[in-house]
Design an enzyme around this catalytic site. Structure first.
Site, PDB file in Angstrom:
ATOM      1  N   GLY A  13      20.058  41.352  27.643  1.00  0.00           N
ATOM      2  CA  GLY A  13      20.265  40.097  26.742  1.00  0.00           C
ATOM      3  C   GLY A  13      19.898  40.212  25.200  1.00  0.00           C
ATOM      4  N   HIS A 104      33.426  42.806  24.526  1.00  0.00           N
ATOM      5  CA  HIS A 104      33.847  43.965  25.475  1.00  0.00           C
ATOM      6  C   HIS A 104      33.354  45.120  24.735  1.00  0.00           C
ATOM      7  CE1 HIS A 104      35.313  46.455  28.834  1.00  0.00           C
ATOM      8  NE2 HIS A 104      35.687  47.394  27.868  1.00  0.00           N
TER       9      HIS A 104
HETATM   10  N1  LIG Z   1      37.641  35.733  34.538  1.00  0.00           N
HETATM   11  C1  LIG Z   1      36.935  36.679  33.866  1.00  0.00           C
HETATM   12  N2  LIG Z   1      35.674  37.017  34.170  1.00  0.00           N
HETATM   13  C2  LIG Z   1      34.832  37.820  33.520  1.00  0.00           C
HETATM   14  C3  LIG Z   1      35.610  38.639  32.173  1.00  0.00           C
HETATM   15  C4  LIG Z   1      36.912  38.395  32.403  1.00  0.00           C
HETATM   16  O1  LIG Z   1      37.790  38.778  31.202  1.00  0.00           O
HETATM   17  N3  LIG Z   1      37.616  37.297  32.814  1.00  0.00           N
HETATM   18  N4  LIG Z   1      34.824  39.707  31.720  1.00  0.00           N
HETATM   19  C5  LIG Z   1      33.676  40.033  32.153  1.00  0.00           C
HETATM   20  C6  LIG Z   1      32.867  40.914  31.461  1.00  0.00           C
HETATM   21  N5  LIG Z   1      33.333  42.394  31.660  1.00  0.00           N
HETATM   22  C7  LIG Z   1      33.969  43.074  30.527  1.00  0.00           C
HETATM   23  O2  LIG Z   1      33.851  42.640  29.344  1.00  0.00           O
HETATM   24  C8  LIG Z   1      33.311  42.848  32.938  1.00  0.00           C
HETATM   25  C9  LIG Z   1      32.221  42.905  33.733  1.00  0.00           C
HETATM   26  C10 LIG Z   1      31.890  43.480  34.809  1.00  0.00           C
HETATM   27  C11 LIG Z   1      33.208  43.984  35.529  1.00  0.00           C
HETATM   28  C12 LIG Z   1      33.284  44.575  37.070  1.00  0.00           C
HETATM   29  O3  LIG Z   1      33.738  45.678  37.267  1.00  0.00           O
HETATM   30  N6  LIG Z   1      32.319  44.165  37.595  1.00  0.00           N
HETATM   31  C13 LIG Z   1      31.920  44.650  39.031  1.00  0.00           C
HETATM   32  C14 LIG Z   1      30.764  44.084  39.687  1.00  0.00           C
HETATM   33  C15 LIG Z   1      29.607  44.594  38.915  1.00  0.00           C
HETATM   34  C16 LIG Z   1      28.241  44.336  39.610  1.00  0.00           C
HETATM   35  O4  LIG Z   1      27.921  43.148  39.973  1.00  0.00           O
HETATM   36  O5  LIG Z   1      27.254  44.862  39.227  1.00  0.00           O
HETATM   37  C17 LIG Z   1      32.967  44.133  39.845  1.00  0.00           C
HETATM   38  O6  LIG Z   1      33.900  43.076  39.829  1.00  0.00           O
HETATM   39  O7  LIG Z   1      33.413  44.791  41.110  1.00  0.00           O
HETATM   40  C18 LIG Z   1      34.273  44.370  34.739  1.00  0.00           C
HETATM   41  C19 LIG Z   1      34.250  43.809  33.321  1.00  0.00           C
HETATM   42  C20 LIG Z   1      32.905  38.971  32.848  1.00  0.00           C
HETATM   43  N7  LIG Z   1      33.692  37.976  33.610  1.00  0.00           N
HETATM   44  N1  LIG Z   2      32.348  44.681  30.369  1.00  0.00           N
HETATM   45  C1  LIG Z   2      31.313  44.021  29.914  1.00  0.00           C
HETATM   46  C2  LIG Z   2      30.259  44.835  29.179  1.00  0.00           C
HETATM   47  O1  LIG Z   2      30.166  45.971  29.538  1.00  0.00           O
HETATM   48  N2  LIG Z   2      29.639  44.116  28.468  1.00  0.00           N
HETATM   49  C3  LIG Z   2      28.579  44.933  27.607  1.00  0.00           C
HETATM   50  O2  LIG Z   2      27.224  44.781  28.195  1.00  0.00           O
HETATM   51  C4  LIG Z   2      26.241  45.100  27.089  1.00  0.00           C
HETATM   52  C5  LIG Z   2      25.140  43.900  27.252  1.00  0.00           C
HETATM   53  O3  LIG Z   2      23.911  44.340  26.513  1.00  0.00           O
HETATM   54  P1  LIG Z   2      22.879  43.039  26.319  1.00  0.00           P
HETATM   55  O4  LIG Z   2      22.506  42.719  27.725  1.00  0.00           O
HETATM   56  O5  LIG Z   2      21.904  43.862  25.511  1.00  0.00           O
HETATM   57  O6  LIG Z   2      23.509  42.215  25.446  1.00  0.00           O
HETATM   58  C6  LIG Z   2      26.857  44.882  25.717  1.00  0.00           C
HETATM   59  O7  LIG Z   2      27.338  46.070  25.341  1.00  0.00           O
HETATM   60  C7  LIG Z   2      28.256  44.297  26.178  1.00  0.00           C
HETATM   61  O8  LIG Z   2      29.314  44.549  25.543  1.00  0.00           O
END
Ligand SMILES: Nc1nc2c(c(=O)[nH]1)N[C@@H](CN(C=O)c1ccc(C(=O)N[C@@H](CCC(=O)O)C(=O)O)cc1)CN2
Ligand SMILES: NCC(=O)N[C@@H]1O[C@H](COP(=O)([O-])[O-])[C@@H](O)[C@H]1O
Length: 187
Positions: A13, A104
């Protein structure tokens, strides 16, 4: 008009806190809710320290397609994803068109998609031998990391930088640019 923000986070966070601190000095937005899927997330402590309401999602609750009702009932105007690791479902996407953003920790479209989060991203950048990394702030659509890009910022990498040092360089960019980019979208 002050926009009510909900921040979704799954972990530490630090971005959520940077946003909270920023909007303490801005009438544009008010962080009204912190949402997490992780009962152990440090973001909960940060919410408590700032006396901000938080909501811990039950396993599978988001996928039930009714959480948009909670956000609407709490008069949320804008949704910010900050290290949230679950897919935002269609009901929330439909309720908040062009009002959900994500950060991201890489220069999309590189290093995006399923599995690309946290240290996985920085380890991939290191393995590729890239000389730069950065951040992408984008609108959220139905797929991971494929929404319209709002802004990207780059940082140079030294050959000696390991994944942790890359992460730290990228996180510093996030804290600098995410809050003010959100503010620019509210005004
Ligand atoms: N509808 C959308 N939801 C989310 C997006 C998005 O673009 N569209 N972005 C993500 C954030 N993210 C990258 O920026 C991201 C987060 C998580 C994953 C991922 O592979 N998650 C795993 C589960 C991981 C876990 O539960 O520990 C999965 O889906 O298998 C990829 C990209 C947030 N939501
Ligand atoms: N694809 C999603 C992803 O990787 N998000 C990344 O998780 C971190 C959260 O840090 P924080 O909890 O300290 O803000 C951040 O670096 C953010 O870009």
């Amino acid at each position: 008009m002050t926009s009510n923000l909900a921040i979704f986070a799954s972990g530490g966070g630090s971005n959520a806190e940077a946003i909270i601190e920023y909007f303490k000095n801005s009438d544009l937005g008010n962080v009204a809710l912190i949402v997490t899927n992780n009962e152990n997330a440090k973001v909960i402590d940060r919410a408590q320290n700032h006396e901000i309401p938080f909501y811990i999602l039950e396993a599978g609750e988001l996928e039930e397609g009714e959480f948009s009702d909670v956000l609407i009932a709490m008069e949320i105007d804008f949704v910010v994803l900050a290290g949230f690791l679950k897919k935002i479902p269609q009901d929330i996407l439909a309720a908040y068109p062009q009002k959900i953003v994500n950060i991201h920790p890489a220069l999309l479209p590189n290093y995006g998609g399923k599995g690309m989060y946290g240290k996985n991203v920085h380890e991939a950048v290191k393995a590729a031998g890239d000389t730069e990394s950065g951040i992408t702030i984008h609108y959220v659509n139905e797929n991971y990391d494929e929404g319209q890009v709002i802004v990207q910022q780059k940082v140079s990498l030294a050959p000696t930088d390991d994944a942790l040092e890359i992460a730290n360089k990228v996180l510093a960019l996030e804290h600098e640019f995410y809050p003010k980019t959100i503010a620019s979208l509210l005004s």
